[in-house]
Design an enzyme around this catalytic site. Structure first.
Site, PDB file in Angstrom:
ATOM      1  N   LYS A 117     -35.891   7.725  85.336  1.00 22.04           N
ATOM      2  CA  LYS A 117     -34.586   8.219  84.650  1.00 22.04           C
ATOM      3  C   LYS A 117     -34.615   9.960  85.032  1.00 22.04           C
ATOM      4  O   LYS A 117     -33.493  10.062  85.077  1.00 22.04           O
ATOM      5  CB  LYS A 117     -34.626   8.253  82.973  1.00 22.04           C
ATOM      6  CG  LYS A 117     -34.402   6.797  82.813  1.00 22.04           C
ATOM      7  CD  LYS A 117     -34.284   6.688  81.465  1.00 22.04           C
ATOM      8  CE  LYS A 117     -33.589   5.123  81.093  1.00 22.04           C
ATOM      9  NZ  LYS A 117     -33.454   4.841  79.562  1.00 22.04           N
ATOM     10  N   LYS A 200     -33.656  -3.939  89.040  1.00 22.18           N
ATOM     11  CA  LYS A 200     -33.511  -4.893  87.918  1.00 22.18           C
ATOM     12  C   LYS A 200     -32.128  -4.701  87.598  1.00 22.18           C
ATOM     13  O   LYS A 200     -31.412  -3.540  87.731  1.00 22.18           O
ATOM     14  CB  LYS A 200     -34.523  -4.529  86.778  1.00 22.18           C
ATOM     15  CG  LYS A 200     -34.404  -3.315  86.359  1.00 22.18           C
ATOM     16  CD  LYS A 200     -35.074  -3.095  85.060  1.00 22.18           C
ATOM     17  CE  LYS A 200     -34.714  -1.531  84.530  1.00 22.18           C
ATOM     18  NZ  LYS A 200     -35.160  -1.348  83.161  1.00 22.18           N
ATOM     19  N   LYS A 203     -27.817  -1.331  82.632  1.00 25.28           N
ATOM     20  CA  LYS A 203     -26.473  -0.952  82.126  1.00 25.28           C
ATOM     21  C   LYS A 203     -25.828  -0.084  83.034  1.00 25.28           C
ATOM     22  O   LYS A 203     -24.804   0.101  83.023  1.00 25.28           O
ATOM     23  CB  LYS A 203     -26.816  -0.594  80.589  1.00 25.28           C
ATOM     24  CG  LYS A 203     -27.291  -1.600  79.896  1.00 25.28           C
ATOM     25  CD  LYS A 203     -27.535  -1.151  78.554  1.00 25.28           C
ATOM     26  CE  LYS A 203     -28.104  -2.203  77.490  1.00 25.28           C
ATOM     27  NZ  LYS A 203     -28.638  -1.542  76.307  1.00 25.28           N
TER      28      LYS A 203
END
Ligand code: TYM
Length: 338
Positions: A117, A200, A203
């Site tokens: 992130k 993966k 969102k």
């Protein structure tokens, strides 16, 4: 007289960042629904985690309520489980601070999700919350002394840190916390992107065809599966060399309950195009009723509020009881309200 066996305490949550996707559902929520009857369950909306990256305030508030509606639409039963919003409980942030003081900086810096992130925050500063996130997650779990935490594979590392912190606290201040176990089930613990089956499903994927949301229409779902990336072969077989087909088989297995070998046998000789349509139809059959229930629930804001208020009261009472003990152990002066 035999002692009454206590049900295990189960706690888990999800971030209210945009709508819930098929990975969240098959990897996590579906297992939460399955465990409800057997355990003492707490499910929460982790809005405090969501703000580790920038959020629009009105959207965040709306997403938290929508996330609650999605929980209920997927089958969480407020008669059986306690459903609440993280930021409404006093205790998560307090315990996160205490556990953060025990967390080695190097271990936080090595967290895969932090590195991932932080590297995506290009052009923006990386907030310390992103680094501190696993301490907050440990606090969420330990605040209710959970035994079991049903999650997808991507949360395993955070659970390991939680276990380390529980043991460290117990070692320094005397036994207080259960050392929780992750509950990671089945082939859908890591549902992959439909556009890049080695990453993966997420969102925040910028490719709108990569992620299937529970709010998607039937047509959107069909379109996404029909354009799913697969290999150039023709065999419907689960193998690491065929990550696209493997992912579709896992999704189909998660949705219909049949095993992978059974599905491989059923679809032997079927072309990729036909197989993608079959998977899409199965997913539509699963998602449509959830989407419809979600729409109905979203219109009943009083009901959602009542569910959350009941959950808040129960969660706060439990959090207070645990924090009273933590204060005692740490050497903080007793708080009259605990
Ligand atoms: P979050 O919101 O990213 O994801 C919610 C749940 O969905 C699972 N998941 C997946 N499972 C399979 N395939 C995927 N592609 C996929 N993507 C997500 C996640 O593993 C998770 O179980 N940190 C957590 C929220 C959290 C939490 C907690 C969980 C905060 N505090 C305490 C358990 C206990 C998170 O960001 O999940």
């Amino acid at each position: 007289m035999g002692e009454k066996k206590q049900k295990p305490i189960v706690l888990t949550g999800m971030q209210p960042t945009s709508a819930i996707h098929l990975g969240n559902y098959l990897g996590a929520l579906k297992n939460w629904v399955a465990i409800q009857g057997e355990a003492d369950c707490l499910f929460f909306v982790s809005d405090m985690h969501a703000i580790t990256v920038p959020q629009d305030p009105n959207q965040l508030r709306k997403n938290s309520i929508d996330c609650t509606a999605a929980y209920l639409a997927c089958g969480l039963d407020p008669g059986n489980s306690h459903i609440f919003i993280q930021s409404q409980i006093i205790g998560h942030a307090e315990l996160a601070w205490i556990l953060g003081c025990l967390a080695p900086l190097g271990q936080l810096e090595r967290m895969t999700q932090f590195k991932d992130k932080a590297s995506r925050q290009t052009g923006e500063f990386v907030g310390a919350g992103l680094l501190y996130y696993p301490a907050l997650m440990a606090a969420d779990i330990l605040l209710y002394n959970a035994h079991l935490v049903p999650v997808g594979e991507d949360q395993r590392q955070h659970l390991e840190l939680t276990r380390d912190l529980a043991e460290k606290f117990n070692g320094i201040y005397g036994p207080l916390f259960n050392v929780p176990e992750p509950l990671i089930r089945g082939g859908c613990a890591r549902v992959m992107s439909l556009q890049n089956p080695t990453a993966k499903m997420s969102k925040s994927d910028p490719n709108s065809l990569a992620t299937v949301f529970l709010s998607d229409t039937d047509d959107q779902i069909m379109k996404k599966f029909r354009s799913a990336v697969t290999d150039s072969g023709a065999e419907i077989r689960a193998s690491d060399e065929k990550p696209g087909i493997q992912n579709l088989l896992n999704i189909l297995s998660g949705v219909c309950g049949k095993s992978i070998p059974e599905l491989e046998a059923n679809y032997a000789g079927v072309g990729y195009g036909k197989f993608k349509t079959t998977v899409a139809e199965a997913v539509i059959g699963c998602v449509r009723p959830i989407r419809e229930r979600m729409e109905t629930l979203k219109k009943d804001s009083q009901y959602l509020w009542d569910v959350l208020e009941n959950g808040r009261m129960e969660a706060q009472a439990r959090a207070n009881a645990l924090m009273a003990k933590v204060y005692g152990r740490i050497g903080f002066v007793r708080r009259a309200d605990l």
